[in-house]
Structures are given as structure tokens and as C-alpha cells.
Design an enzyme around this catalytic site. Structure first.
Site, PDB file in Angstrom:
ATOM      1  N   GLU A 126      43.481  -5.041 -28.848  1.00  0.00           N
ATOM      2  CA  GLU A 126      43.530  -3.560 -29.056  1.00  0.00           C
ATOM      3  C   GLU A 126      45.222  -3.151 -29.053  1.00  0.00           C
ATOM      4  O   GLU A 126      45.539  -2.521 -29.768  1.00  0.00           O
ATOM      5  CB  GLU A 126      42.952  -2.871 -27.978  1.00  0.00           C
ATOM      6  CG  GLU A 126      43.143  -1.317 -28.109  1.00  0.00           C
ATOM      7  CD  GLU A 126      42.475  -0.673 -26.675  1.00  0.00           C
ATOM      8  OE1 GLU A 126      41.969  -1.663 -25.833  1.00  0.00           O
ATOM      9  OE2 GLU A 126      43.041   0.297 -26.406  1.00  0.00           O
ATOM     10  N   ASP A 166      46.763  -1.695 -32.452  1.00  0.00           N
ATOM     11  CA  ASP A 166      47.344  -0.374 -32.339  1.00  0.00           C
ATOM     12  C   ASP A 166      48.664  -0.606 -32.957  1.00  0.00           C
ATOM     13  O   ASP A 166      48.742   0.292 -33.614  1.00  0.00           O
ATOM     14  CB  ASP A 166      47.355  -0.040 -30.776  1.00  0.00           C
ATOM     15  CG  ASP A 166      47.985   1.139 -30.623  1.00  0.00           C
ATOM     16  OD1 ASP A 166      47.527   2.485 -30.877  1.00  0.00           O
ATOM     17  OD2 ASP A 166      49.382   1.280 -30.405  1.00  0.00           O
ATOM     18  N   ASP A 187      38.914   2.194 -29.319  1.00  0.00           N
ATOM     19  CA  ASP A 187      39.600   0.759 -28.817  1.00  0.00           C
ATOM     20  C   ASP A 187      39.116  -0.374 -29.614  1.00  0.00           C
ATOM     21  O   ASP A 187      40.006  -1.316 -29.697  1.00  0.00           O
ATOM     22  CB  ASP A 187      39.449   0.732 -27.309  1.00  0.00           C
ATOM     23  CG  ASP A 187      40.116   1.812 -26.488  1.00  0.00           C
ATOM     24  OD1 ASP A 187      40.832   2.557 -27.068  1.00  0.00           O
ATOM     25  OD2 ASP A 187      39.804   1.902 -25.388  1.00  0.00           O
ATOM     26  N   GLU A 243      40.693  -0.796 -32.960  1.00  0.00           N
ATOM     27  CA  GLU A 243      41.890  -1.207 -33.069  1.00  0.00           C
ATOM     28  C   GLU A 243      41.989  -2.615 -32.799  1.00  0.00           C
ATOM     29  O   GLU A 243      42.717  -3.422 -33.287  1.00  0.00           O
ATOM     30  CB  GLU A 243      42.867  -0.343 -31.898  1.00  0.00           C
ATOM     31  CG  GLU A 243      42.994   0.858 -32.015  1.00  0.00           C
ATOM     32  CD  GLU A 243      44.031   1.579 -31.240  1.00  0.00           C
ATOM     33  OE1 GLU A 243      44.817   2.290 -31.878  1.00  0.00           O
ATOM     34  OE2 GLU A 243      43.843   1.233 -30.252  1.00  0.00           O
TER      35      GLU A 243
END
Lengths: 223, 223
Positions: free
Chosen positions: A38, A42, A111, A114
Site C-alpha cells: 500500500e 500510494d 488501502d 493502493e
């Protein structure tokens, strides 16, 4: 819904199935969970969205690009994308999380989305991850109207009501919480003519009002 | 110092010299300035550092990776890199900025460094930008010690003083500013044995203490 269907949905087939599996694994299920992916995903997401906005909006300034990006990468956008992909059914969650509806929780779904981007980046490189982000975000990118998006929610709400010749909203303090140096405010946005009464919180009145106005815009169906 | 020397220094030669020129142009000099490139470069930098940390520190958790990255991409790191590249001498600044020392201002130098990364990305693609970031950050990445970097400043300071068998610091409230819901605290970190008296501010006492401890570490020469 299967892992195969998901891979068809994202138009990417993993060489290392382990990475896909990890992207769908919550920390309540296994130590081999998605949080590191994640972190990676991101940063890839932020960068690809930055390049897309840079190329699409040559007239926007740095601060405006930043605000548009923040809207695109925030939780509710990612949550919507996760729903579109049917990610919830594929998540691996511990018993407790599952019982409390973790597979429908927006933060977990966002989450994991990502993490999926991070997994594609590790498995297929930057090109593959870029393609995935562009595919997932195409509807949002195509629908983006900077003129409208760049207004703050209170201003946007006020202008919307004025255009409809309706009375302006009232903002009322609902509650303050916490100690003096880290107080949180909860404000209500009240529009009697539309029977709207939303709330928002934040660590200043202004931020809480903006959050409440955002909710009101969402109820009116324009945000 | 010339543009040629800079390009040799970064081991990248621009196809479009215009992009390099723009990365070095402050808004006080021309409307064709570096701020949009800085937005792009910042996102590329964050992503490349994320991938480097992900690969180097398999044992670190998401939050730890985020904190390490924040330390690497913050202004003083970028400022140091800009000095190493001799960027100040090549900046194009308006008269007023130049007179007030804009070519040595850390924020301007850091921003231009990010813009340079963004310009290389546009000119040469992701691979070229990645190579540049890795080159610029190699000394910082190689020298990174997560054990030490991940301690918060107060803890790091306390351990340092204990190791030297010195008395621990006192934290004293200097001042509070602002209204109740957005107060700012200024705290002093006092270490009489080292004749150190630093200050830090933030919107909680704890944050202000950490900032003061950070300053104290800097004076002792270990931060």
C-alpha cells in the site's frame, strides 16, 4: 468473483500470484499483509495522477494541481474504484474483521486498491502500473471539471443554492471534543428548504464546516 | 558554472533545453517558471524514494517507511543536494529576489531541485528520472540507519545524553499563541551541562518539544 476475474478486470495478469494474494490480505488475516504494498502503491498512484493532471491541464498552477490530485486519490475515490472491481469479495480478513464488516469498510477497500497498484508495479514495472492507474481513473479524469472541483465545498454549496434561488445554509456548532490544544469540532450544515442536515468534523470550525458542506453537496447529488 | 556543467553533473543531457531552463526559473523572473515542474518532480521523487526504501528495508513497516521517506524528501535534504549541484549560480531570479539572497534560500533551492527532477522526467521518461533520483540520493540512501533515524528526537536526545552520562534535558513552556481551537505552543529544550537552550513550536506541547529536541540534536551535531 475469482482472482482470474479480477485480473481480467484490471487487464493485467500477474507473473507472481503471490503479490496479488498479498495485496488482498489484511493484517488481521496474516503477517504477510498488504501494508507495505500500500505504501508503494500510494506513491505510484500519486505520481501517475500528477503526470496525468500535468499533461491535461496546462493552465493550472501548482497549488491547483495539488488540490485536484488530493480529490482524486482520497479514500472515497479509491473506495469507489474498489467497489467497481469487486475487491471486497476477494479480501482475506481475520474472523473478527469479517464479522464487523471489514470487507465493506471504505478504508480497507481503499488501502487494498493502493496495494493492488503497488503489486502490479512490482510485478510488471512502472509501465504496467501506469496503465492500470490510467484505466482505473479514466472515468474520474475524463469527468474532471477544474472550474467546479477547485471551489471549496462551502463556496460551491453557496453558489449552487443561489443559482436555485434558495436560502443559504446555516452552520451550527454541534460539539467540541478533546483538550484545549487538540480540540475537534463538529459542525452541522442545515438547509431547511432541502430538508438537509449534515455534519462534519475537524480540528477547526472552518474545516468542520467545509466537511459538512461537502456532505450536503453529496446529498444534493453534485459532489 | 554553466548549464553544460550541470548536465554533466546530473549525467543527463536534455533534448529540450527549454525544460532545463524552466526548471531553473523562479516566478520572480518569468511567468514560465518552475512551479508546475516542481509539482511533477515532487511526485516522481516521492515515488522513486518509496521504491528504493521498499527494496532496501524488507523488515520495515509501512509507517516506518513513510517516516524515513519524509526525512529524505524534506527541504534540508533537497537543499543539500542543490548545493552539491551548484544550482544556486544557475537560478534565474527577479532583481528583488536576487538582492535578498534568493539564490541561497533553502526553499528556492529545494524547489528547483524537485523541478529539475520533473524536467528530466518530461524530457527523458521515468527511467531517466529514476536514475537521476537514485544518483542524487545515493549518499543519503547508503548512509541511512533506520535504527537511528526512526527514533523520535526526544528519545534520540535522551539516549545520547545518557550515553554521555549527562543530566537529561528540561522542557519548558515559553509561550502559547492563538485562540483555544488553534493554539500554538513554543517549548524550550534546556541542557545546562552543554549550554544548550533551543526552542521549537507546534500545535501541541509534544510536537513543540520534539521540534526543540531536534534543534538540540542539531547543535550537538548528531542530527
Amino acid at each position: 468473483m475469482s482472482l482470474d476475474a479480477l485480473q481480467r478486470g484490471i487487464a493485467y495478469h500477474f507473473k507472481e500470484a503471490r503479490l496479488l494474494q498479498q495485496a488482498l490480505t489484511h493484517r488481521s488475516f496474516s503477517a504477510d499483509h498488504y501494508e507495505r504494498l500500500e505504501f508503494l502503491g500510494d506513491s505510484v498512484l500519486n505520481m501517475v495522477i500528477a503526470t496525468q493532471l500535468y499533461a491535461r491541464f496546462a493552465q493550472l498552477r501548482e497549488g491547483e494541481l495539488s488540490r485536484l490530485r488530493a480529490q482524486l486519490v482520497r479514500q472515497d475515490a479509491l473506495h469507489g474504484i474498489a467497489i467497481g472491481l469487486g475487491l471486497g469479495a476477494l479480501l482475506r480478513l481475520g474472523e473478527g474483521e469479517l464479522r464487523s464488516g471489514g470487507d465493506r469498510r471504505p478504508s480497507i477497500l481503499a488501502d487494498a486498491t493502493e496495494a493492488l497498484i503497488g503489486a502490479v508495479f512490482l510485478d510488471g514495472g512502472f509501465g504496467a502500473a501506469e496503465q492500470l492507474v490510467v484505466q482505473l481513473y479514466m472515468p474520474l479524469l475524463e469527468g474532471l471539471d477544474p472550474q467546479r472541483s477547485l471551489k471549496d465545498p462551502k463556496t460551491a454549496l453557496q453558489e449552487l443554492l443561489q443559482a436555485r434561488r434558495l436560502p443559504l445554509p446555516n452552520y451550527e456548532l454541534v460539539e467540541t471534543r478533546g483538550e484545549a490544544h487538540q480540540q475537534e469540532f463538529e459542525m452541522a450544515c442545515v438547509i431547511p428548504s432541502l430538508n438537509i442536515h449534515t455534519r462534519g468534523s475537524g480540528n477547526s470550525r472552518r474545516i468542520a464546516e467545509q466537511a459538512a458542506a461537502q456532505q450536503a453537496l453529496a446529498q444534493i447529488g453534485t459532489a
